[in-house]
Scaffold this active site. Structure first.
Site, mmCIF file in Angstrom:
data_model
loop_
_atom_site.group_PDB
_atom_site.id
_atom_site.type_symbol
_atom_site.label_atom_id
_atom_site.label_comp_id
_atom_site.label_asym_id
_atom_site.label_seq_id
_atom_site.Cartn_x
_atom_site.Cartn_y
_atom_site.Cartn_z
ATOM 1 N N ARG A 130 1.449 -1.067 -0.156
ATOM 2 C CA ARG A 130 0.328 0.422 0.201
ATOM 3 C C ARG A 130 1.375 1.722 0.054
ATOM 4 O O ARG A 130 0.922 2.209 -0.404
ATOM 5 C CB ARG A 130 -1.335 0.345 1.077
ATOM 6 C CG ARG A 130 -2.360 -1.512 1.178
ATOM 7 C CD ARG A 130 -3.023 -1.361 1.917
ATOM 8 N NE ARG A 130 -3.713 0.394 2.900
ATOM 9 C CZ ARG A 130 -3.289 0.357 4.270
ATOM 10 N NH1 ARG A 130 -2.457 -0.881 4.951
ATOM 11 N NH2 ARG A 130 -3.788 1.271 4.717
ATOM 12 N N ARG A 189 2.238 9.149 8.627
ATOM 13 C CA ARG A 189 2.225 9.162 7.518
ATOM 14 C C ARG A 189 1.924 10.486 7.345
ATOM 15 O O ARG A 189 2.857 11.018 5.917
ATOM 16 C CB ARG A 189 1.154 8.257 6.905
ATOM 17 C CG ARG A 189 0.929 8.113 5.336
ATOM 18 C CD ARG A 189 1.899 7.235 4.681
ATOM 19 N NE ARG A 189 1.713 7.020 3.023
ATOM 20 C CZ ARG A 189 2.406 6.608 2.428
ATOM 21 N NH1 ARG A 189 4.303 6.503 3.059
ATOM 22 N NH2 ARG A 189 2.984 6.962 1.382
ATOM 23 N N VAL A 201 -22.384 2.739 -2.544
ATOM 24 C CA VAL A 201 -20.971 3.426 -3.219
ATOM 25 C C VAL A 201 -19.895 2.292 -3.465
ATOM 26 O O VAL A 201 -19.396 2.033 -4.360
ATOM 27 C CB VAL A 201 -20.605 4.859 -2.853
ATOM 28 C CG1 VAL A 201 -18.866 5.210 -3.711
ATOM 29 C CG2 VAL A 201 -21.802 5.847 -2.966
ATOM 30 N N HIS A 215 -35.337 30.178 -23.101
ATOM 31 C CA HIS A 215 -36.594 30.724 -23.006
ATOM 32 C C HIS A 215 -37.022 29.942 -24.188
ATOM 33 O O HIS A 215 -36.985 29.435 -25.431
ATOM 34 C CB HIS A 215 -36.384 32.085 -23.104
ATOM 35 C CG HIS A 215 -35.492 32.611 -24.031
ATOM 36 N ND1 HIS A 215 -35.729 32.973 -25.029
ATOM 37 C CD2 HIS A 215 -33.476 33.418 -24.585
ATOM 38 C CE1 HIS A 215 -34.969 32.813 -26.168
ATOM 39 N NE2 HIS A 215 -33.797 33.381 -25.319
ATOM 40 N N GLY A 266 -29.644 38.467 -29.065
ATOM 41 C CA GLY A 266 -29.350 39.911 -27.782
ATOM 42 C C GLY A 266 -31.000 40.376 -27.734
ATOM 43 O O GLY A 266 -32.347 39.821 -27.731
ATOM 44 N N ARG A 309 -37.488 37.423 -21.883
ATOM 45 C CA ARG A 309 -37.990 36.169 -22.629
ATOM 46 C C ARG A 309 -37.573 35.042 -21.695
ATOM 47 O O ARG A 309 -39.162 34.147 -21.864
ATOM 48 C CB ARG A 309 -37.158 36.121 -23.765
ATOM 49 C CG ARG A 309 -35.629 36.463 -23.561
ATOM 50 C CD ARG A 309 -35.361 36.785 -25.249
ATOM 51 N NE ARG A 309 -33.867 36.425 -25.460
ATOM 52 C CZ ARG A 309 -33.666 37.364 -25.121
ATOM 53 N NH1 ARG A 309 -33.536 38.668 -24.601
ATOM 54 N NH2 ARG A 309 -31.689 37.482 -25.107
ATOM 55 N N LYS A 315 -14.511 31.897 -31.280
ATOM 56 C CA LYS A 315 -15.410 32.482 -29.815
ATOM 57 C C LYS A 315 -15.583 32.617 -28.675
ATOM 58 O O LYS A 315 -15.750 33.389 -28.005
ATOM 59 C CB LYS A 315 -16.301 30.925 -30.540
ATOM 60 C CG LYS A 315 -17.754 32.038 -30.975
ATOM 61 C CD LYS A 315 -19.070 30.743 -31.273
ATOM 62 C CE LYS A 315 -20.357 31.204 -31.355
ATOM 63 N NZ LYS A 315 -21.048 29.950 -31.261
ATOM 64 N N TYR A 342 -17.090 35.819 -24.693
ATOM 65 C CA TYR A 342 -17.161 33.963 -23.696
ATOM 66 C C TYR A 342 -17.215 33.722 -22.490
ATOM 67 O O TYR A 342 -17.264 33.373 -21.280
ATOM 68 C CB TYR A 342 -17.706 32.858 -24.591
ATOM 69 C CG TYR A 342 -19.098 32.424 -25.164
ATOM 70 C CD1 TYR A 342 -19.507 31.913 -25.018
ATOM 71 C CD2 TYR A 342 -18.951 33.082 -26.636
ATOM 72 C CE1 TYR A 342 -20.575 31.379 -25.353
ATOM 73 C CE2 TYR A 342 -20.097 32.308 -27.199
ATOM 74 C CZ TYR A 342 -21.442 31.449 -26.735
ATOM 75 O OH TYR A 342 -22.034 31.158 -26.788
ATOM 76 N N HIS A 351 -30.615 31.157 -21.263
ATOM 77 C CA HIS A 351 -29.983 31.939 -22.832
ATOM 78 C C HIS A 351 -29.021 31.008 -23.576
ATOM 79 O O HIS A 351 -28.347 30.337 -22.615
ATOM 80 C CB HIS A 351 -29.931 33.494 -22.891
ATOM 81 C CG HIS A 351 -30.550 34.464 -22.552
ATOM 82 N ND1 HIS A 351 -31.617 35.045 -23.033
ATOM 83 C CD2 HIS A 351 -30.849 34.486 -21.202
ATOM 84 C CE1 HIS A 351 -32.043 35.704 -22.451
ATOM 85 N NE2 HIS A 351 -31.533 35.593 -21.041
ATOM 86 N N GLN A 352 -28.746 31.017 -24.689
ATOM 87 C CA GLN A 352 -28.353 30.298 -25.615
ATOM 88 C C GLN A 352 -26.802 30.199 -24.548
ATOM 89 O O GLN A 352 -26.253 29.099 -24.331
ATOM 90 C CB GLN A 352 -28.161 29.937 -27.140
ATOM 91 C CG GLN A 352 -27.188 29.525 -27.457
ATOM 92 C CD GLN A 352 -27.474 29.444 -29.143
ATOM 93 O OE1 GLN A 352 -27.322 28.215 -29.889
ATOM 94 N NE2 GLN A 352 -27.618 30.376 -29.977
ATOM 95 N N TYR A 391 -18.131 10.715 -11.315
ATOM 96 C CA TYR A 391 -17.826 10.305 -12.547
ATOM 97 C C TYR A 391 -17.906 11.330 -13.418
ATOM 98 O O TYR A 391 -16.904 11.666 -14.255
ATOM 99 C CB TYR A 391 -18.424 9.073 -12.543
ATOM 100 C CG TYR A 391 -17.277 8.160 -11.733
ATOM 101 C CD1 TYR A 391 -16.105 6.943 -12.104
ATOM 102 C CD2 TYR A 391 -18.260 6.984 -11.380
ATOM 103 C CE1 TYR A 391 -16.418 5.927 -11.299
ATOM 104 C CE2 TYR A 391 -18.292 6.162 -10.818
ATOM 105 C CZ TYR A 391 -16.961 5.517 -10.904
ATOM 106 O OH TYR A 391 -16.879 4.361 -9.785
HETATM 107 O O1 F6P Z 1 -29.848 34.202 -31.150
HETATM 108 C C1 F6P Z 1 -29.866 33.439 -29.820
HETATM 109 C C2 F6P Z 1 -29.112 34.142 -28.593
HETATM 110 O O2 F6P Z 1 -29.185 33.976 -27.947
HETATM 111 C C3 F6P Z 1 -28.144 35.517 -29.413
HETATM 112 O O3 F6P Z 1 -29.178 36.903 -28.476
HETATM 113 C C4 F6P Z 1 -27.062 35.195 -28.458
HETATM 114 O O4 F6P Z 1 -26.379 36.384 -28.972
HETATM 115 C C5 F6P Z 1 -27.020 33.818 -29.548
HETATM 116 O O5 F6P Z 1 -27.783 33.206 -28.771
HETATM 117 C C6 F6P Z 1 -25.627 33.569 -28.358
HETATM 118 O O6 F6P Z 1 -24.992 32.568 -29.304
HETATM 119 P P1 F6P Z 1 -23.598 32.636 -30.788
HETATM 120 O O7 F6P Z 1 -22.610 32.933 -28.792
HETATM 121 O O8 F6P Z 1 -23.196 31.294 -31.395
HETATM 122 O O9 F6P Z 1 -23.697 33.761 -31.366
#
Ligand code: F6P
Length: 498
Positions: free
Chosen positions: A87, A121, A158, A239, A251, A304, A371, A382, A408-409, A445
């Site tokens: 061990r 230890r 577990v 949304h 936006g 939204r 991006k 981002y 939002h996305q 995991y």
């Molecule tokens: O198109 C919807 C949305 O939420 C926008 O308001 C935003 O700018 C975008 O998506 C973000 O996605 P991407 O980074 O791919 O442009």
């Protein structure tokens, strides 16, 4: 605290965290349960939100590799010389790799996840780490538990699923693990005040923070104090379709289209029937029934998302939490959070991608190239969004109730990437379609994912979502993650350990 109960159910581990500006930092874990889970969460948090390379060194993995997975309890008997030597060998192999890792350039963090229940230890480890020249700060983390019920559950749900016990009958495995635990307990010594900086977690309720200084160490202390390892689920959804979605504009602060409203209705049903209830089994009759469970609801401050929650029921009921607190709970009480607002596109806000390409072709191309770090003029990137989501992610780690996040996305891509263990660079490309709920259940995991499509694309008019960069790099799922035996009621979700 009965010392002999402290270690029952599990063992002890070390984790080690380092930063480059000589404020190096090592953690020692002595955790009754969920220690690998905790180490993983810390490393994930630091690497994703703070861009600090972080790695776990699990002595159990080395032991399994060197000596096989199915060693009997007698292997852990401290009077068994051969077992002890093996061990220690496994532990040292992990330690050597950890030291080599820490010696690399730059800020980095390592978690040493191993059984180290004796003071001797620990002193040896401290000495080895100090003389290795990595110049790290060392912090021990010990977690104690004397709740026999939790410990028993931990063993059954577990430990029995770890590679060590996969081939044994459950009762034989439980008996073997209890014998192994007794061996650990027979030599176990709790951390003393003079053993240097440390944090003790007692029954996941009390914390003792001893002599810890520095930005990163205290950040980790804060993170640990907010963390828990019980099973909980997050539900992420965008949304419903907005007027801007329909027009392909980004936006803005538009309201929902009729299709968006229909999604809002379906989401309300989903929240009530799926998120808001939990199945329970009567221990006497074995009958299954559904009980209401308290849930949270977070939106952004934009129209939204709030409109998408308009049909969700906010009934009140009395609830008793597992720490004894009782009170009235407002189901899905809406909480609008500014850090959930969509990535702000600055001068491009309200434009279509085509408009942007025509009016700002250079900006458009720069975004296509990178991006993650691209920042819209007078807007956000981002990376900016990731930073403002750090406190929110910590809060998600803290919550025990299911949380429905209507966002939002761009925002959901970051949260999804964090929990799913994706690299930051992959986050801006994650597919988060409209009209879907993504269910995430983090465990030791990684994270289980399930997607619910509440409304098909054909049920809407054009959804305006033909963005230029939407492909998602595919993530390879490890064999361990694929084979994990997951019990939805598991309060611990631990990983194989020493
Ligand atoms: O198109 C919807 C949305 O939420 C926008 O308001 C935003 O700018 C975008 O998506 C973000 O996605 P991407 O980074 O791919 O442009």
């Amino acid at each position: 605290m009965r010392q002999n109960a402290c270690i029952s159910g599990s063992c002890i581990s070390i984790s080690l965290l380092v930063t480059p500006f000589a404020s190096h930092f090592i953690d020692y874990f002595a955790i009754h349960k969920g220690k690998t889970h905790i180490a993983k969460r810390i490393c994930r948090f630091l690497s994703f939100f703070h861009d600090i390379p972080s790695q776990i060194f699990n002595a159990g993995d080395y032991r399994r590799q060197l000596f096989g997975a199915t060693m009997p309890a007698s292997f852990y008997d401290p009077t068994n010389e051969e077992g002890s030597t093996s061990r220690i060998k496994a532990c040292n192999a992990a330690l050597d790799d950890l030291i080599a890792y820490m010696k690399q350039e730059g800020v980095r963090v390592a978690a040493f996840d191993a059984t180290n229940g004796t003071r001797e230890r620990r002193e040896y480890l401290m000495q080895s780490l100090k003389s290795s020249g990595i110049g790290a700060k060392i912090i021990f983390l010990e977690s104690l538990c004397d709740n026999e019920q939790l410990l028993e559950e931990n063993i059954r749900r577990v430990k029995l699923n770890t590679p060590d016990y996969r081939d044994l009958e459950p009762e034989a495995a439980v008996a073997d693990f209890k014998r192994r635990r007794d061996h650990y307990m027979s030599v176990y010594e709790t951390l003393e005040e003079n053993e240097g900086p440390h944090i003790k977690i007692i029954n996941s309720k009390r914390f003792i923070v001893n002599n810890i200084r520095g930005y990163l160490p205290l950040k980790v202390v804060h993170f640990i104090m907010n963390l828990h390892t019980q099973t909980r689920t997050f539900y992420l959804t965008r949304h419903g379709q907005s007027e801007y979605n329909l027009l392909g504009k980004i936006g803005g602060d538009s309201g929902l289209t009729p299709a968006g409203k229909e999604y809002a209705r379906r989401l309300a049903d989903f929240a009530k029937d799926h998120i808001g209830v939990r199945k329970v089994v009567d221990p006497n009759t074995g009958e299954e029934s559904e009980v209401q469970q308290p849930c949270r609801l977070w939106t952004s401050t934009l129209r939204r998302t709030k409109e998408t929650t308009q049909f969700i029921d906010h009934s009140k009921f009395k609830y008793k939490w597992d720490n004894g607190d009782t009170g009235e709970w407002v189901q899905f009480r809406p909480m609008a959070r500014r850090n959930l607002d969509e990535l702000y596109a600055g001068v491009c806000d309200g434009m279509t991608y085509k408009d942007i390409e025509q009016v700002y072709p250079e900006e458009f191309n720069r975004r296509q190239e990178d991006k993650l770090t691209y920042r819209y003029p007078r807007g956000e990137s981002y990376m900016d969004v990731t930073l403002r989501l750090e406190p929110l992610a910590q809060e998600m780690e803290r919550t025990r109730e299911p949380v429905l996040i209507v966002g939002h996305q761009g925002i959901l891509r970051i949260l999804y990437a964090y929990f799913m263990g994706l690299d930051r660079k992959e986050a801006p490309y994650v597919s988060i379609p409209l009209n879907n709920v993504i269910e995430l259940t983090p465990h030791a995991y990684g994270c289980h994912e399930k997607r619910y499509c509440l409304m098909r694309r054909e049920e809407m008019l054009n959804d305006g979502q033909d963005e230029p960069v939407t492909s998602m790099p595919t993530k390879k799922i490890s064999a361990a993650e694929q084979n994990v035996v997951y019990h939805p009621q598991d309060p611990v979700m631990n990983a194989p350990s020493c």
